[in-house]
Design a protein around this motif. Structure first.
Motif, PDB file in Angstrom:
ATOM      1  N   SER A  91       0.842  -1.183   0.000  1.00  0.00           N
ATOM      2  CA  SER A  91       0.000   0.000   0.000  1.00  0.00           C
ATOM      3  C   SER A  91       0.887   1.247   0.000  1.00  0.00           C
ATOM      4  CB  SER A  91      -0.894   0.007   1.239  1.00  0.00           C
ATOM      5  OG  SER A  91      -0.100   0.145   2.407  1.00  0.00           O
ATOM      6  N   PRO A  92       0.322   2.433  -0.270  1.00  0.00           N
ATOM      7  CA  PRO A  92       1.136   3.653  -0.203  1.00  0.00           C
ATOM      8  C   PRO A  92       1.804   3.859   1.164  1.00  0.00           C
ATOM      9  CG  PRO A  92      -0.923   4.097  -1.336  1.00  0.00           C
ATOM     10  CD  PRO A  92      -1.020   2.703  -0.811  1.00  0.00           C
ATOM     11  N   THR A  93       1.063   3.559   2.245  1.00  0.00           N
ATOM     12  CA  THR A  93       1.644   3.717   3.579  1.00  0.00           C
ATOM     13  C   THR A  93       2.801   2.755   3.796  1.00  0.00           C
ATOM     14  OG1 THR A  93      -0.511   4.390   4.457  1.00  0.00           O
ATOM     15  CG2 THR A  93       1.150   3.670   6.049  1.00  0.00           C
ATOM     16  N   ALA A  94       2.639   1.505   3.378  1.00  0.00           N
ATOM     17  CA  ALA A  94       3.707   0.517   3.525  1.00  0.00           C
ATOM     18  C   ALA A  94       4.914   0.887   2.671  1.00  0.00           C
ATOM     19  CB  ALA A  94       3.190  -0.864   3.144  1.00  0.00           C
ATOM     20  N   THR A  95       4.667   1.481   1.511  1.00  0.00           N
ATOM     21  CA  THR A  95       5.767   1.910   0.652  1.00  0.00           C
ATOM     22  C   THR A  95       6.609   2.975   1.347  1.00  0.00           C
ATOM     23  OG1 THR A  95       4.488   1.439  -1.353  1.00  0.00           O
ATOM     24  CG2 THR A  95       6.350   2.933  -1.577  1.00  0.00           C
ATOM     25  N   ILE A  96       5.944   3.949   1.967  1.00  0.00           N
ATOM     26  CA  ILE A  96       6.670   5.002   2.684  1.00  0.00           C
ATOM     27  C   ILE A  96       7.434   4.424   3.874  1.00  0.00           C
ATOM     28  CG2 ILE A  96       6.407   7.103   4.054  1.00  0.00           C
ATOM     29  CD1 ILE A  96       4.054   7.851   2.298  1.00  0.00           C
ATOM     30  N   LEU A  97       6.786   3.520   4.608  1.00  0.00           N
ATOM     31  CA  LEU A  97       7.435   2.936   5.781  1.00  0.00           C
ATOM     32  C   LEU A  97       8.661   2.120   5.404  1.00  0.00           C
ATOM     33  CD1 LEU A  97       4.335   1.822   7.896  1.00  0.00           C
ATOM     34  CD2 LEU A  97       5.858   3.779   8.302  1.00  0.00           C
ATOM     35  N   LEU A  98       8.588   1.396   4.288  1.00  0.00           N
ATOM     36  CA  LEU A  98       9.720   0.568   3.884  1.00  0.00           C
ATOM     37  C   LEU A  98      10.851   1.410   3.303  1.00  0.00           C
ATOM     38  CD1 LEU A  98      10.523  -2.368   3.953  1.00  0.00           C
ATOM     39  CD2 LEU A  98       9.556  -2.674   1.675  1.00  0.00           C
TER      40      LEU A  98
END
Length: 201
Positions: A91-98
């Motif tokens: 997801s977009p949030t997971a992309t930023i977190l990773l």
């Protein structure tokens, strides 16, 4: 002029400065384009990606010291490779977190180099700017010409290469050759041994 960083040549300094500048802009575009593939609205991806990357890299420039840099470089490289393979499912949030550890450590590269060259940083500033310009052009034209599937591996490769080169550049260095020569050519103590007596006539 030459920053005269101990144990490093002028060519090495300008090369690492160029690479750090290019890496920063390429990774910033990496996050923006990765979010664009999820959000499908470029303005939203640009605002969210640019602000997130700049905030995280700014925090990295404050909190990461040269001593801790290798650990964060390793974590960032692992996260960057994971993002490369898992990106379609994130997801977009997971992309930023990773990508957060990658942006975090990227922000520490230039301050660490600037600290080493603080007495004459002009060449570092200049080559960092040249690298940033070329990195921006690469991040703009490469996806247009060859697609996202080509740009993302290139961006990840640039980060891993930058991490390796900065690790080699900042690792502990031996004493400077000039210092060794000074020590080896030092004149003996003028007082000399005191226990020798002149022969009597």
């Amino acid at each position: 002029g030459d920053p005269e960083i101990e144990g490093r040549s002028y060519t090495q300094v300008i090369a690492i400065s160029f690479l750090i500048g290019a890496n920063f802009l390429i990774l910033e575009h990496y996050l923006i384009l990765a979010l664009f593939k999820k959000l499908y609205v470029f303005h939203d991806a640009l605002v969210l990606g640019a602000i997130s990357f700049l905030v995280l890299s700014g925090l990295g420039s404050i909190f990461i010291s040269v001593r801790r840099l290798p650990l964060f470089q390793l974590i960032g490289s692992v996260c960057c490779i994971l993002l490369l393979f898992l990106q379609p499912t994130l997801s977009p949030t997971a992309t930023i977190l990773l990508l957060a550890p990658v942006a975090f450590v990227t922000g520490s590269f230039f301050p660490a180099l600037f600290e080493q060259a603080s007495h004459n940083p002009l060449a570092v500033f200049a080559m960092d700017a040249v690298g940033a310009g070329l990195g921006s052009m690469t991040a703009f034209f490469l996806p247009i010409a060859f697609g996202f599937d080509t740009f993302f591996p290139v961006a990840a490769g640039v980060f891993v290469l930058t991490s390796i080169c900065t690790y080699l550049f900042f690792r502990r260095r031996g004493p400077a050759p000039q210092e060794d020569e000074r020590q080896s050519g030092q004149a003996p103590d003028a007082s000399g041994p005191q226990d020798q007596q002149e022969p009597s006539p």
